[in-house]
Design a protein around this motif. Structure first.
Motif, short mmCIF file in Angstrom:
data_model
loop_
_atom_site.label_atom_id
_atom_site.label_comp_id
_atom_site.label_asym_id
_atom_site.label_seq_id
_atom_site.Cartn_x
_atom_site.Cartn_y
_atom_site.Cartn_z
N HIS A 11 -4.54 6.15 -5.95
CA HIS A 11 -5.66 6.85 -5.30
C HIS A 11 -6.06 8.05 -6.15
CE1 HIS A 11 -3.62 4.44 -2.33
NE2 HIS A 11 -4.79 4.33 -1.73
N HIS A 16 -11.77 -1.84 3.60
CA HIS A 16 -11.76 -1.88 2.14
C HIS A 16 -12.69 -2.94 1.57
CE1 HIS A 16 -9.29 1.24 0.40
NE2 HIS A 16 -8.77 1.30 1.62
N HIS A 21 0.83 -1.21 0.00
CA HIS A 21 0.00 0.00 0.00
C HIS A 21 0.86 1.25 0.00
CE1 HIS A 21 -3.14 2.87 1.32
NE2 HIS A 21 -3.79 2.18 0.41
CU1 C2O Z 1 -5.36 2.74 -0.55
CU2 C2O Z 1 -7.96 3.07 2.14
O1 C2O Z 1 -6.63 3.42 0.78
#
Ligand code: C2O
Length: 351
Positions: free
Chosen positions: A112, A282, A91
């Motif tokens: 993002h 997520h 991430h």
């Molecule tokens: Cu890659 Cu909750 O973000």
């Protein structure tokens, strides 16, 4: 031209933001690692993702065990790409700029703030879920979802608040442990709603925000999903509009993380995925997209090959590097997972 995976030999320091600075979160594998094309796991059983606050005891135990094993991997071999810290670093790599785009040396690869947000995270969860399942030898293992679009789900699921559990993370806002109610518009320092009236008000505002996001976004995918981006373009929040679902998602990150700099884990993208709750959060973001698609009759959001042919790399449960295409993410059934259907109070009277 669609976004393509990075050149793995060119990973550099990422930017962890104020209070963190430059960080090293590069993967333990490089450009000499063989890559295979993704194949649908057609012969595998279907994984059914369920609401985190409604899990059965047995499901909770499996989940905890899988995360325990993933954490252990990091201890026994910090370079095992399936380990907890390496998974979290993925991430960091794609949110905090550890790679440039291929052919554009000073333009960061970023997943993002754009139409890549939902598909990239879907793939990320897919591989993460497969890794967890394989660590406990269960290919029906499914990540739960944080059902924050329903009043009962608008608090931290209690499984994450048990300090003795592998699901616990000490870097969170401790005044937001259950039963504190979540606020999608939370700003650091806001008091926790305490009276029944205050709780009701924030729950209703949250529901309304979701409702509005669908209502406005159903006919205009950019609004819900995020703006288009193509190879060579700068991708950040000053050049692009994030989708309304991503905005809601940011609120949950901010609410979960602590309220002071550097806001890690959940409130800082470089560290967010170190908290197991990240993937549960997520899972619901992904579910909201899944519902959105169903409401649109599964009509492709962007008939644009710069979207459909965007591609990414992930490590699978066998430590095999896999190249995936965005277009293959659109139908979760093909990826062999689905979501248990629950009520949608924000959609009650139709959108
Ligand atoms: Cu890659 Cu909750 O973000």
């Amino acid at each position: 031209v669609p976004i393509s995976p990075p050149d793995l030999s060119k990973c550099h320091l990422a930017d962890g933001g104020d209070g963190v600075g430059k960080v090293q979160c590069c993967p333990p594998y490089g450009s000499d690692t063989p890559i295979v094309d993704y194949q649908f796991p057609s012969s595998k059983p279907l994984r059914v993702r369920r609401p985190a606050h409604l899990l059965e005891k047995e499901e909770i135990e499996k989940y905890k065990e899988a995360i325990t094993k993933m954490r252990e991997l990091t201890k026994t071999d910090p370079n095992d790409p399936r380990g907890w810290m390496q998974q979290a670093n993925v991430h960091c790599q794609f949110c905090n700029g550890a790679f440039d785009q291929v052919g554009f040396d000073s333009t960061l690869l970023q997943v993002h703030y754009s139409w890549l947000f939902l598909p990239w995270h879907r793939w990320y969860l897919h591989f993460y879920e497969r890794i967890l399942g394989s660590l406990i030898g269960d290919d029906t293992f499914a990540l739960p979802f944080w059902n924050w679009d329903t009043p009962d789900g608008m608090r931290m699921p209690s499984i994450f608040a048990d300090t003795a559990s592998s699901l616990y993370d000490e870097y969170r806002n401790l005044s937001h442990l259950p039963p504190a109610v979540m606020d999608f518009k939370y700003a650091y320092g806001d008091a926790v709603p305490s009276t029944d009236e205050e709780v009701k008000e924030v729950v209703n505002k949250n529901l309304l925000q979701i409702r509005t996001s669908y209502k406005e976004g159903l006919t205009l995918p950019e609004l819900f999903m995020g703006d288009p981006v193509r190879a060579g373009e700068t991708i950040d929040d000053s050049t692009n509009s994030s989708g309304s679902l991503e905005t809601i998602h940011n609120g949950v990150h901010q609410w979960t993380g602590p309220d002071s700099e550097p806001y890690m884990d959940m409130g800082n993208f470089y560290s967010a995925a170190r908290d197991p709750i990240f993937f549960c959060h997520h899972s619901n973001v992904d579910r909201m997209w899944h519902i959105y698609r169903a409401m649109r009759g599964h009509k492709t959001e962007f008939e644009d090959t710069d979207w459909l042919d965007a591609s990414f790399l992930f490590m699978d449960e066998n430590k095999q590097l896999v190249k995936v295409k965005l277009r293959d993410s659109l139908n979760p059934l093909k990826l062999k997972y689905t979501y248990e259907e629950v009520e949608l109070p924000w959609a009650e009277t139709g959108i």
